[in-house]
Enzyme design. Structure first.
Site, PDB file in Angstrom:
ATOM      1  N   GLU A  42      21.802  53.646  94.700  1.00 61.39           N
ATOM      2  CA  GLU A  42      22.313  53.157  93.443  1.00 61.39           C
ATOM      3  C   GLU A  42      23.686  52.665  93.701  1.00 61.39           C
ATOM      4  O   GLU A  42      24.449  53.577  94.133  1.00 61.39           O
ATOM      5  CB  GLU A  42      22.124  54.340  92.317  1.00 61.39           C
ATOM      6  CG  GLU A  42      22.524  53.833  90.857  1.00 61.39           C
ATOM      7  CD  GLU A  42      22.243  55.010  89.970  1.00 61.39           C
ATOM      8  OE1 GLU A  42      21.523  56.012  90.330  1.00 61.39           O
ATOM      9  OE2 GLU A  42      22.874  54.784  88.783  1.00 61.39           O
ATOM     10  N   ALA A  69      22.789  48.073  82.635  1.00 58.98           N
ATOM     11  CA  ALA A  69      22.723  48.980  81.536  1.00 58.98           C
ATOM     12  C   ALA A  69      20.979  49.595  81.622  1.00 58.98           C
ATOM     13  O   ALA A  69      20.988  50.590  81.116  1.00 58.98           O
ATOM     14  CB  ALA A  69      22.495  48.183  80.081  1.00 58.98           C
ATOM     15  N   ASN A  82      23.225  41.019  82.851  1.00 60.78           N
ATOM     16  CA  ASN A  82      24.689  40.546  82.497  1.00 60.78           C
ATOM     17  C   ASN A  82      25.527  40.679  83.725  1.00 60.78           C
ATOM     18  O   ASN A  82      26.666  40.206  83.755  1.00 60.78           O
ATOM     19  CB  ASN A  82      25.117  41.568  81.498  1.00 60.78           C
ATOM     20  CG  ASN A  82      24.279  41.430  80.145  1.00 60.78           C
ATOM     21  OD1 ASN A  82      24.223  40.307  79.816  1.00 60.78           O
ATOM     22  ND2 ASN A  82      24.102  42.493  79.405  1.00 60.78           N
ATOM     23  N   HIS A  89      27.188  51.258  91.206  1.00 60.28           N
ATOM     24  CA  HIS A  89      28.020  51.056  90.008  1.00 60.28           C
ATOM     25  C   HIS A  89      29.319  50.499  90.333  1.00 60.28           C
ATOM     26  O   HIS A  89      30.103  51.081  91.047  1.00 60.28           O
ATOM     27  CB  HIS A  89      27.891  52.249  88.849  1.00 60.28           C
ATOM     28  CG  HIS A  89      26.510  52.246  88.498  1.00 60.28           C
ATOM     29  ND1 HIS A  89      25.758  51.465  87.453  1.00 60.28           N
ATOM     30  CD2 HIS A  89      26.016  53.477  88.832  1.00 60.28           C
ATOM     31  CE1 HIS A  89      24.495  52.097  87.400  1.00 60.28           C
ATOM     32  NE2 HIS A  89      24.526  53.175  88.302  1.00 60.28           N
TER      33      HIS A  89
HETATM   34  O1  CA2 Z   1      29.672  49.650  86.377  1.00 58.95           O
HETATM   35  C1  CA2 Z   1      28.489  49.048  86.743  1.00 58.95           C
HETATM   36  O2  CA2 Z   1      28.095  48.505  87.571  1.00 58.95           O
HETATM   37  C2  CA2 Z   1      27.416  49.137  85.272  1.00 58.95           C
HETATM   38  O3  CA2 Z   1      25.976  48.971  86.140  1.00 58.95           O
HETATM   39  C3  CA2 Z   1      27.718  47.643  84.750  1.00 58.95           C
HETATM   40  C4  CA2 Z   1      26.680  47.596  83.712  1.00 58.95           C
HETATM   41  C5  CA2 Z   1      26.847  48.840  82.656  1.00 58.95           C
HETATM   42  O4  CA2 Z   1      25.995  48.713  81.548  1.00 58.95           O
HETATM   43  C6  CA2 Z   1      26.630  50.144  83.474  1.00 58.95           C
HETATM   44  O5  CA2 Z   1      26.937  51.246  82.411  1.00 58.95           O
HETATM   45  C7  CA2 Z   1      27.723  50.188  84.474  1.00 58.95           C
HETATM   46  C8  CA2 Z   1      27.300  46.414  82.760  1.00 58.95           C
HETATM   47  C9  CA2 Z   1      27.032  44.964  83.595  1.00 58.95           C
HETATM   48  C10 CA2 Z   1      27.606  43.990  82.671  1.00 58.95           C
HETATM   49  O6  CA2 Z   1      28.568  43.526  83.199  1.00 58.95           O
HETATM   50  C11 CA2 Z   1      29.346  42.659  82.685  1.00 58.95           C
HETATM   51  C12 CA2 Z   1      30.258  41.904  83.351  1.00 58.95           C
HETATM   52  C13 CA2 Z   1      31.084  41.126  82.774  1.00 58.95           C
HETATM   53  C14 CA2 Z   1      31.018  40.783  81.457  1.00 58.95           C
HETATM   54  C15 CA2 Z   1      30.134  41.505  80.739  1.00 58.95           C
HETATM   55  C16 CA2 Z   1      29.148  42.364  81.252  1.00 58.95           C
END
Ligand code: CA2
Length: 156
Positions: free
Chosen positions: A105, A84, A18, A107
């Site tokens: 890593e 995720a 995503n 985020h």
């Molecule tokens: O904060 C981060 O970079 C995460 O890795 C992003 C993940 C999340 O599940 C982690 O807990 C933290 C989510 C990525 C999905 O990004 C999106 C962006 C725009 C719209 C929907 C999802």
């Protein structure tokens, strides 16, 4: 670097499920930059540090596992935002351990300020370190930290 001494360090940046949606939804959580913006910024940064950069995103755990496997003997360092899969994937952890390439890593959000299920990472304890909460800047900081690590190997 694989052998020849005047070759440049090679860094692989991996992005999980995503993250291709970045910039389109949830800008208050993940910022306004798209993944293409982040890649462009990382390429500028890599050029400034004199390292080769590979940049990859997949929504599929197995594809990411395969990309990590293909990095064996090719890449000197992996920077990964597992998205995720951070919180679920023993397969990604095992793949990273399997190739034995140092990992950082990243985020975008600060996962420790969010829901409890985001507080555990299957990658954190096998990584050199983690950037969490600095948005797109985290990738840039990870490249700098990675170059520093590669130039000072063994001082982790
Ligand atoms: O904060 C981060 O970079 C995460 O890795 C992003 C993940 C999340 O599940 C982690 O807990 C933290 C989510 C990525 C999905 O990004 C999106 C962006 C725009 C719209 C929907 C999802």
């Amino acid at each position: 670097m694989s052998g020849v001494s005047d070759e440049r360090f090679r860094i692989l940046i991996l992005n999980g499920p995503n993250l291709n949606l970045l910039g389109r939804r949830e800008p208050s959580v993940y910022g306004a930059a798209t993944l293409a913006d982040i890649e462009r910024d990382c390429r500028v940064q890599a050029e400034q540090w004199g390292v080769e950069l590979d940049f990859f995103q997949s929504n599929h755990e197995g594809v990411l596992v395969d990309r990590i496997g293909a990095a064996y003997g090719e890449e000197d360092l992996i920077i990964i935002n597992p998205a995720a899969l951070t919180h679920t994937s023993i397969a990604l952890r095992d793949a990273l351990l399997g190739v034995g390439i140092p990992v950082i890593e990243v985020h975008l959000s600060n996962i420790y300020r969010r829901e409890p299920f985001r507080h555990h990472s299957y990658i954190a304890d096998i990584a050199i370190g983690q950037m969490s909460g600095f948005g797109a800047l985290g990738y840039r900081l990870a490249i700098e930290a990675g170059v520093y690590h590669l130039k000072n190997q063994g001082t982790r």
